[in-house]
Design a protein around this motif. Structure first.
Motif, PDB file in Angstrom:
ATOM      1  N   LEU A  94       0.851  -1.185   0.000  1.00  0.00           N
ATOM      2  CA  LEU A  94       0.000   0.000   0.000  1.00  0.00           C
ATOM      3  C   LEU A  94       0.884   1.231   0.000  1.00  0.00           C
ATOM      4  CD1 LEU A  94      -2.433  -1.117   2.838  1.00  0.00           C
ATOM      5  CD2 LEU A  94      -2.816  -1.280   0.371  1.00  0.00           C
ATOM      6  N   VAL A  95       0.573   2.187  -0.851  1.00  0.00           N
ATOM      7  CA  VAL A  95       1.283   3.469  -0.900  1.00  0.00           C
ATOM      8  C   VAL A  95       0.225   4.557  -0.772  1.00  0.00           C
ATOM      9  CG1 VAL A  95       2.784   4.977  -2.242  1.00  0.00           C
ATOM     10  CG2 VAL A  95       3.054   2.487  -2.400  1.00  0.00           C
ATOM     11  N   VAL A  96       0.370   5.439   0.214  1.00  0.00           N
ATOM     12  CA  VAL A  96      -0.646   6.445   0.525  1.00  0.00           C
ATOM     13  C   VAL A  96       0.002   7.799   0.768  1.00  0.00           C
ATOM     14  CG1 VAL A  96      -2.344   4.852   1.486  1.00  0.00           C
ATOM     15  CG2 VAL A  96      -0.566   5.755   2.959  1.00  0.00           C
ATOM     16  N   ALA A  97      -0.817   8.845   0.673  1.00  0.00           N
ATOM     17  CA  ALA A  97      -0.352  10.204   0.962  1.00  0.00           C
ATOM     18  C   ALA A  97      -1.534  11.035   1.438  1.00  0.00           C
ATOM     19  CB  ALA A  97       0.260  10.842  -0.276  1.00  0.00           C
ATOM     20  N   HIS A  98      -1.219  12.074   2.182  1.00  0.00           N
ATOM     21  CA  HIS A  98      -2.217  13.062   2.568  1.00  0.00           C
ATOM     22  C   HIS A  98      -2.232  14.153   1.507  1.00  0.00           C
ATOM     23  CE1 HIS A  98      -2.916  11.269   6.450  1.00  0.00           C
ATOM     24  NE2 HIS A  98      -1.626  11.307   6.739  1.00  0.00           N
ATOM     25  N   GLY A  99      -3.246  14.990   1.555  1.00  0.00           N
ATOM     26  CA  GLY A  99      -3.338  16.131   0.650  1.00  0.00           C
ATOM     27  C   GLY A  99      -4.787  16.482   0.414  1.00  0.00           C
ATOM     28  N   ASP A 100      -5.018  17.739   0.093  1.00  0.00           N
ATOM     29  CA  ASP A 100      -6.379  18.184  -0.159  1.00  0.00           C
ATOM     30  C   ASP A 100      -6.697  18.057  -1.645  1.00  0.00           C
ATOM     31  OD1 ASP A 100      -6.986  18.774   2.539  1.00  0.00           O
ATOM     32  OD2 ASP A 100      -5.891  20.658   2.381  1.00  0.00           O
ATOM     33  N   GLU A 101      -6.534  19.108  -2.412  1.00  0.00           N
ATOM     34  CA  GLU A 101      -6.853  19.067  -3.838  1.00  0.00           C
ATOM     35  C   GLU A 101      -5.893  18.190  -4.629  1.00  0.00           C
ATOM     36  OE1 GLU A 101      -9.691  20.371  -5.080  1.00  0.00           O
ATOM     37  OE2 GLU A 101     -10.066  20.717  -2.957  1.00  0.00           O
ATOM     38  N   ALA A 102      -4.690  18.016  -4.124  1.00  0.00           N
ATOM     39  CA  ALA A 102      -3.687  17.165  -4.773  1.00  0.00           C
ATOM     40  C   ALA A 102      -2.901  16.453  -3.681  1.00  0.00           C
ATOM     41  CB  ALA A 102      -2.746  18.001  -5.642  1.00  0.00           C
ATOM     42  N   PRO A 103      -2.307  15.300  -4.000  1.00  0.00           N
ATOM     43  CA  PRO A 103      -1.503  14.610  -2.984  1.00  0.00           C
ATOM     44  C   PRO A 103      -0.244  15.396  -2.657  1.00  0.00           C
ATOM     45  CG  PRO A 103      -1.357  13.485  -5.097  1.00  0.00           C
ATOM     46  CD  PRO A 103      -2.359  14.577  -5.270  1.00  0.00           C
ATOM     47  N   ASP A 104       0.171  15.307  -1.419  1.00  0.00           N
ATOM     48  CA  ASP A 104       1.411  15.937  -0.970  1.00  0.00           C
ATOM     49  C   ASP A 104       2.496  14.859  -0.934  1.00  0.00           C
ATOM     50  OD1 ASP A 104       3.549  17.062   0.377  1.00  0.00           O
ATOM     51  OD2 ASP A 104       2.353  17.783   2.070  1.00  0.00           O
ATOM     52  N   PRO A 105       3.402  14.818  -1.940  1.00  0.00           N
ATOM     53  CA  PRO A 105       4.411  13.755  -1.982  1.00  0.00           C
ATOM     54  C   PRO A 105       5.290  13.680  -0.737  1.00  0.00           C
ATOM     55  CG  PRO A 105       4.299  14.866  -4.090  1.00  0.00           C
ATOM     56  CD  PRO A 105       3.458  15.672  -3.123  1.00  0.00           C
ATOM     57  N   SER A 106       5.429  14.769   0.011  1.00  0.00           N
ATOM     58  CA  SER A 106       6.254  14.726   1.223  1.00  0.00           C
ATOM     59  C   SER A 106       5.606  13.877   2.320  1.00  0.00           C
ATOM     60  CB  SER A 106       6.536  16.139   1.741  1.00  0.00           C
ATOM     61  OG  SER A 106       5.376  16.708   2.304  1.00  0.00           O
ATOM     62  N   THR A 107       4.327  13.542   2.172  1.00  0.00           N
ATOM     63  CA  THR A 107       3.631  12.734   3.186  1.00  0.00           C
ATOM     64  C   THR A 107       3.500  11.273   2.773  1.00  0.00           C
ATOM     65  OG1 THR A 107       1.406  13.139   2.300  1.00  0.00           O
ATOM     66  CG2 THR A 107       2.281  14.750   3.892  1.00  0.00           C
ATOM     67  N   LEU A 108       4.108  10.879   1.661  1.00  0.00           N
ATOM     68  CA  LEU A 108       3.994   9.491   1.198  1.00  0.00           C
ATOM     69  C   LEU A 108       4.441   8.505   2.274  1.00  0.00           C
ATOM     70  CD1 LEU A 108       5.262   9.657  -2.469  1.00  0.00           C
ATOM     71  CD2 LEU A 108       3.047   8.776  -1.731  1.00  0.00           C
ATOM     72  N   ALA A 109       3.689   7.423   2.391  1.00  0.00           N
ATOM     73  CA  ALA A 109       4.035   6.325   3.293  1.00  0.00           C
ATOM     74  C   ALA A 109       3.709   5.027   2.572  1.00  0.00           C
ATOM     75  CB  ALA A 109       3.246   6.427   4.599  1.00  0.00           C
ATOM     76  N   ALA A 110       4.431   3.961   2.909  1.00  0.00           N
ATOM     77  CA  ALA A 110       4.207   2.661   2.276  1.00  0.00           C
ATOM     78  C   ALA A 110       4.140   1.585   3.348  1.00  0.00           C
ATOM     79  CB  ALA A 110       5.328   2.357   1.288  1.00  0.00           C
ATOM     80  N   PHE A 111       3.249   0.612   3.119  1.00  0.00           N
ATOM     81  CA  PHE A 111       3.004  -0.452   4.091  1.00  0.00           C
ATOM     82  C   PHE A 111       2.970  -1.801   3.389  1.00  0.00           C
ATOM     83  CE2 PHE A 111       1.131   3.396   5.731  1.00  0.00           C
ATOM     84  CZ  PHE A 111       1.486   3.389   7.068  1.00  0.00           C
ATOM     85  N   LEU A 112       3.570  -2.798   4.026  1.00  0.00           N
ATOM     86  CA  LEU A 112       3.481  -4.185   3.571  1.00  0.00           C
ATOM     87  C   LEU A 112       2.392  -4.879   4.362  1.00  0.00           C
ATOM     88  CD1 LEU A 112       7.218  -5.275   3.352  1.00  0.00           C
ATOM     89  CD2 LEU A 112       5.576  -5.153   1.476  1.00  0.00           C
TER      90      LEU A 112
END
Length: 166
Positions: A94-112
């Motif tokens: 899983l690869v996720v990010a926070h953001g309002d109108e667009a994703p904020d790449p600085s908040t990317l996180a990944a989970f197995l």
């Protein structure tokens, strides 16, 4: 390019993005005349648009091999929880990010995710499409849709915004 290392999923780490759906530590209730156990209320499915309906689909994901993934796009469902429940025990990423109108790449996180754990994405959570790792993996997908462009928003990155390793 930013590099992210995927970490094992856990309820607390995943909570900002949705819910981890698996049997809890609490005892289950006995159901079906004693032939089954049930853990109730593991996840809430939200739909915020009038006229949207809950819809189930099946996703068959081909395995991604090589131990790394370049993040070239993210999507979100702004008005609905999205549930993915694997129909097997294969690992997935899983690869996720926070953001309002667009994703904020600085908040990317990944989970197995190991084994037969399902997840939800909270409404509006930016996420990469599902990534099976070791073998093809089928998922049941549930979300609220009304058939309009508001069901799903996508953002592409060229060049990729990050590389995930596991």
């Amino acid at each position: 390019m930013r590099e992210i290392h995927a970490r094992p999923i856990g309820p607390a780490a995943w909570a900002p993005f949705g819910a981890l759906v698996s049997a809890r530590e609490a005892p289950p209730r006995i159901c079906n005349h004693g032939t089954a156990e049930a853990w109730d209320a593991l996840a809430t499915l939200e739909g915020t648009r009038p006229g949207a309906r809950a819809e189930a689909s099946l996703f068959r994901c081909r395995p991604h091999r090589g131990g790394r993934l370049e993040v070239r796009w993210l999507e979100r469902h702004p008005c609905s929880t999205q549930l993915f429940a694997p129909l097997g025990r294969g690992r997935y990423l899983l690869v996720v990010a926070h953001g309002d109108e667009a994703p904020d790449p600085s908040t990317l996180a990944a989970f197995l995710v190991e084994g037969a754990q399902a997840i939800t994405y909270a409404p509006g959570t930016w996420h990469h499409p599902m990534v099976a790792l070791d073998a093809p993996l089928d998922f049941v997908n549930l979300l609220h849709v009304d058939g309009t462009d508001a069901d799903c928003e996508e953002v592409a990155f060229d060049p990729p915004c990050a590389r995930v390793r596991w």
